[in-house]
Design a protein around this motif. Structure first.
Motif, PDB file in Angstrom:
ATOM      1  N   MET A   9       0.837  -1.192   0.000  1.00 37.51           N
ATOM      2  CA  MET A   9       0.000   0.000   0.000  1.00 37.51           C
ATOM      3  C   MET A   9       0.876   1.248   0.000  1.00 37.51           C
ATOM      4  O   MET A   9       2.004   1.207  -0.471  1.00 37.51           O
ATOM      5  N   ALA A  10       0.350   2.345   0.514  1.00 36.51           N
ATOM      6  CA  ALA A  10       1.096   3.606   0.515  1.00 36.51           C
ATOM      7  C   ALA A  10       2.027   3.700   1.723  1.00 36.51           C
ATOM      8  O   ALA A  10       2.066   4.699   2.440  1.00 36.51           O
ATOM      9  N   ALA A  11       2.772   2.629   1.951  1.00 37.52           N
ATOM     10  CA  ALA A  11       3.743   2.567   3.038  1.00 37.52           C
ATOM     11  C   ALA A  11       4.727   1.446   2.731  1.00 37.52           C
ATOM     12  O   ALA A  11       4.448   0.558   1.921  1.00 37.52           O
ATOM     13  N   CYS A  12       5.869   1.512   3.392  1.00 38.65           N
ATOM     14  CA  CYS A  12       6.872   0.454   3.296  1.00 38.65           C
ATOM     15  C   CYS A  12       7.322   0.156   4.721  1.00 38.65           C
ATOM     16  O   CYS A  12       7.610   1.070   5.495  1.00 38.65           O
ATOM     17  N   SER A  13       7.360  -1.121   5.088  1.00 39.17           N
ATOM     18  CA  SER A  13       7.775  -1.472   6.437  1.00 39.17           C
ATOM     19  C   SER A  13       8.544  -2.784   6.428  1.00 39.17           C
ATOM     20  O   SER A  13       8.398  -3.608   5.527  1.00 39.17           O
ATOM     21  N   ALA A  14       9.371  -2.961   7.453  1.00 45.01           N
ATOM     22  CA  ALA A  14      10.146  -4.188   7.613  1.00 45.01           C
ATOM     23  C   ALA A  14      10.429  -4.387   9.091  1.00 45.01           C
ATOM     24  O   ALA A  14      10.502  -3.423   9.861  1.00 45.01           O
ATOM     25  N   ALA A  15      10.588  -5.643   9.498  1.00 49.63           N
ATOM     26  CA  ALA A  15      10.889  -5.948  10.890  1.00 49.63           C
ATOM     27  C   ALA A  15      11.655  -7.255  10.989  1.00 49.63           C
ATOM     28  O   ALA A  15      11.442  -8.181  10.198  1.00 49.63           O
ATOM     29  N   ALA A  16      12.543  -7.316  11.965  1.00 42.64           N
ATOM     30  CA  ALA A  16      13.221  -8.554  12.329  1.00 42.64           C
ATOM     31  C   ALA A  16      12.579  -9.058  13.613  1.00 42.64           C
ATOM     32  O   ALA A  16      12.388  -8.290  14.567  1.00 42.64           O
ATOM     33  N   GLY A  22       9.358 -14.410  20.800  1.00 44.94           N
ATOM     34  CA  GLY A  22       8.162 -13.653  20.461  1.00 44.94           C
ATOM     35  C   GLY A  22       8.389 -12.159  20.581  1.00 44.94           C
ATOM     36  O   GLY A  22       7.554 -11.435  21.129  1.00 44.94           O
ATOM     37  N   LYS A  23       9.497 -11.687  20.014  1.00 49.11           N
ATOM     38  CA  LYS A  23       9.921 -10.307  20.244  1.00 49.11           C
ATOM     39  C   LYS A  23      10.413  -9.662  18.954  1.00 49.11           C
ATOM     40  O   LYS A  23      11.179 -10.272  18.195  1.00 49.11           O
ATOM     41  N   VAL A  24       9.957  -8.417  18.708  1.00 45.37           N
ATOM     42  CA  VAL A  24      10.471  -7.635  17.586  1.00 45.37           C
ATOM     43  C   VAL A  24      11.840  -7.081  17.969  1.00 45.37           C
ATOM     44  O   VAL A  24      11.984  -6.389  18.977  1.00 45.37           O
ATOM     45  N   LEU A  25      12.843  -7.377  17.164  1.00 45.73           N
ATOM     46  CA  LEU A  25      14.203  -6.928  17.446  1.00 45.73           C
ATOM     47  C   LEU A  25      14.494  -5.567  16.847  1.00 45.73           C
ATOM     48  O   LEU A  25      15.274  -4.789  17.408  1.00 45.73           O
ATOM     49  N   ALA A  26      13.912  -5.277  15.706  1.00 44.72           N
ATOM     50  CA  ALA A  26      14.100  -3.987  15.036  1.00 44.72           C
ATOM     51  C   ALA A  26      13.011  -3.833  13.996  1.00 44.72           C
ATOM     52  O   ALA A  26      12.530  -4.827  13.443  1.00 44.72           O
ATOM     53  N   ALA A  27      12.611  -2.594  13.722  1.00 43.40           N
ATOM     54  CA  ALA A  27      11.525  -2.360  12.760  1.00 43.40           C
ATOM     55  C   ALA A  27      11.633  -0.971  12.161  1.00 43.40           C
ATOM     56  O   ALA A  27      12.174  -0.048  12.782  1.00 43.40           O
ATOM     57  N   ARG A  28      11.111  -0.833  10.950  1.00 41.96           N
ATOM     58  CA  ARG A  28      11.016   0.457  10.268  1.00 41.96           C
ATOM     59  C   ARG A  28       9.653   0.547   9.602  1.00 41.96           C
ATOM     60  O   ARG A  28       9.105  -0.449   9.118  1.00 41.96           O
ATOM     61  N   PHE A  29       9.110   1.763   9.528  1.00 39.68           N
ATOM     62  CA  PHE A  29       7.841   2.019   8.838  1.00 39.68           C
ATOM     63  C   PHE A  29       7.898   3.415   8.253  1.00 39.68           C
ATOM     64  O   PHE A  29       8.204   4.380   8.959  1.00 39.68           O
ATOM     65  N   THR A  30       7.610   3.541   6.945  1.00 42.19           N
ATOM     66  CA  THR A  30       7.614   4.836   6.273  1.00 42.19           C
ATOM     67  C   THR A  30       6.421   4.915   5.341  1.00 42.19           C
ATOM     68  O   THR A  30       6.184   4.014   4.540  1.00 42.19           O
ATOM     69  N   LEU A  31       5.658   6.005   5.455  1.00 43.56           N
ATOM     70  CA  LEU A  31       4.581   6.242   4.512  1.00 43.56           C
ATOM     71  C   LEU A  31       5.164   6.686   3.179  1.00 43.56           C
ATOM     72  O   LEU A  31       6.055   7.530   3.139  1.00 43.56           O
ATOM     73  N   GLY A  66      -1.086  -8.766  -0.994  1.00 40.22           N
ATOM     74  CA  GLY A  66      -2.132  -7.918  -1.535  1.00 40.22           C
ATOM     75  C   GLY A  66      -3.448  -8.320  -0.898  1.00 40.22           C
ATOM     76  O   GLY A  66      -3.465  -9.167   0.002  1.00 40.22           O
ATOM     77  N   PRO A  67      -4.544  -7.710  -1.274  1.00 39.20           N
ATOM     78  CA  PRO A  67      -4.678  -6.867  -2.464  1.00 39.20           C
ATOM     79  C   PRO A  67      -4.253  -5.432  -2.220  1.00 39.20           C
ATOM     80  O   PRO A  67      -4.307  -4.946  -1.126  1.00 39.20           O
ATOM     81  N   ASP A  68      -3.821  -4.799  -3.267  1.00 42.17           N
ATOM     82  CA  ASP A  68      -3.692  -3.359  -3.450  1.00 42.17           C
ATOM     83  C   ASP A  68      -2.879  -3.101  -4.695  1.00 42.17           C
ATOM     84  O   ASP A  68      -3.106  -3.761  -5.694  1.00 42.17           O
ATOM     85  N   THR A  69      -1.911  -2.188  -4.659  1.00 42.17           N
ATOM     86  CA  THR A  69      -1.286  -1.730  -5.894  1.00 42.17           C
ATOM     87  C   THR A  69      -0.512  -2.847  -6.592  1.00 42.17           C
ATOM     88  O   THR A  69       0.182  -3.637  -5.953  1.00 42.17           O
ATOM     89  N   PRO A 177      -0.517  -1.813   6.546  1.00 46.95           N
ATOM     90  CA  PRO A 177       0.215  -2.923   7.162  1.00 46.95           C
ATOM     91  C   PRO A 177       1.514  -2.411   7.788  1.00 46.95           C
ATOM     92  O   PRO A 177       2.208  -1.571   7.210  1.00 46.95           O
ATOM     93  N   ASP A 178       1.833  -2.890   8.974  1.00 52.52           N
ATOM     94  CA  ASP A 178       3.067  -2.517   9.672  1.00 52.52           C
ATOM     95  C   ASP A 178       3.758  -3.804  10.087  1.00 52.52           C
ATOM     96  O   ASP A 178       3.232  -4.587  10.888  1.00 52.52           O
ATOM     97  N   ALA A 179       4.948  -4.023   9.549  1.00 49.09           N
ATOM     98  CA  ALA A 179       5.648  -5.290   9.763  1.00 49.09           C
ATOM     99  C   ALA A 179       5.855  -5.610  11.238  1.00 49.09           C
ATOM    100  O   ALA A 179       5.815  -6.774  11.636  1.00 49.09           O
ATOM    101  N   ARG A 180       6.063  -4.591  12.060  1.00 46.49           N
ATOM    102  CA  ARG A 180       6.295  -4.867  13.490  1.00 46.49           C
ATOM    103  C   ARG A 180       5.064  -5.498  14.141  1.00 46.49           C
ATOM    104  O   ARG A 180       5.181  -6.208  15.144  1.00 46.49           O
ATOM    105  N   ASN A 181       3.891  -5.250  13.588  1.00 52.69           N
ATOM    106  CA  ASN A 181       2.661  -5.777  14.159  1.00 52.69           C
ATOM    107  C   ASN A 181       2.250  -7.125  13.576  1.00 52.69           C
ATOM    108  O   ASN A 181       1.712  -7.974  14.293  1.00 52.69           O
ATOM    109  N   PHE A 182       2.459  -7.336  12.273  1.00 47.01           N
ATOM    110  CA  PHE A 182       2.026  -8.613  11.714  1.00 47.01           C
ATOM    111  C   PHE A 182       3.123  -9.670  11.717  1.00 47.01           C
ATOM    112  O   PHE A 182       2.911 -10.814  11.304  1.00 47.01           O
TER     113      PHE A 182
END
Length: 232
Positions: A9-16, A22-31, A66-69, A177-182
């Motif tokens: 969608m209109a964002a890019c995100s990533a997470a380790a 059961g723990k997020v070690l690092a994450a980024r999110f940018t619209l 998806g779905p989206d772009t 969608p935010d990688a740190r959450n899903f």
């Protein structure tokens, strides 16, 4: 260790994500409206570096389908396929609406996801475990669960306007969608032996142009020329 990302969608995100803890070690999110293909690889590297992980530490990749772009969805899937092949790991893939639902707190139920699909339609997820659909806004309003529901997504306002008053309560937990959450969903989601395919809920806008009757009548037929027909 799990690496998850989204570009649908209109964002890019990533997470380790550490699946054992059961723990997020690092994450980024940018619209961002565009530029996902250029942004994803540097974002993944930043997340891996911050988490102190090498790529050979990864045992699973997570991505959205998806779905989206069209371009955004394919950007993420191509990256997932490439990493999975290079690292010999499996991919856990989620639809975009399920990924958005992960932004909400577990007690926010029933939860409806409504993402803007343009053309007075929304991508609609009406219940946990259901399949996403593309529907006219009015039809989605008719398919709401009984009683009051919570709603997330870029199409939330349109759905609220079409629904009976008081049926939907707007959440502000994030419409993308935010990688740190899903990431936690990808940690337990079944993987597949087959490569993931994009999830498109309607055919592409571009259609092949068929030859019109008039054009067919004036079509030029090519054939070899004889010696006698050649101009001097």
């Amino acid at each position: 260790m799990l690496l998850v990302f989204d570009t649908s969608m209109a964002a890019c995100s990533a997470a380790a994500y550490d699946m054992a803890q059961g723990k997020v070690l690092a994450a980024r999110f940018t619209l961002m409206e565009r530029g996902h293909a250029d942004a994803l690889a540097p974002m993944i590297k930043a997340v891996m570096d911050e988490a102190g992980l090498a790529f050979h530490d990864l045992t699973r990749i997570g991505a959205t389908l998806g779905p989206d772009t069209f371009t955004g969805v394919r950007t993420g899937i191509a990256m997932a396929r490439g990493l999975a092949l290079a690292l010999d790991v499996k991919i856990a893939s989620l639809d975009t609406l399920t990924a958005i639902a992960a932004n909400a707190a577990p007690d926010k139920t029933p939860l409806v996801i409504a993402a803007d699909a343009r053309r007075d339609e929304i991508y609609f997820l009406g219940a946990s475990g259901a399949a996403p659909m593309v529907l006219p806004v009015a039809e989605a309003a008719r398919r709401l669960p009984e009683g009051q529901s919570f709603v997330l997504g870029t199409g939330a306002e349109a759905l609220i306007a079409a629904a009976p008053e008081g049926r939907l309560m707007r959440l502000s937990d994030g419409d993308m969608p935010d990688a740190r959450n899903f990431a936690r969903l990808c940690a337990t989601h079944p993987t597949s032996e087959a490569s993931p395919e994009p999830l498109y809920l309607r055919p592409p806008d571009a259609k092949p142009q068929h030859q019109t009757a008039a054009a067919a009548e004036t079509a030029v037929t090519l054939r070899p020329a004889s010696v006698g027909e050649a101009s001097v």
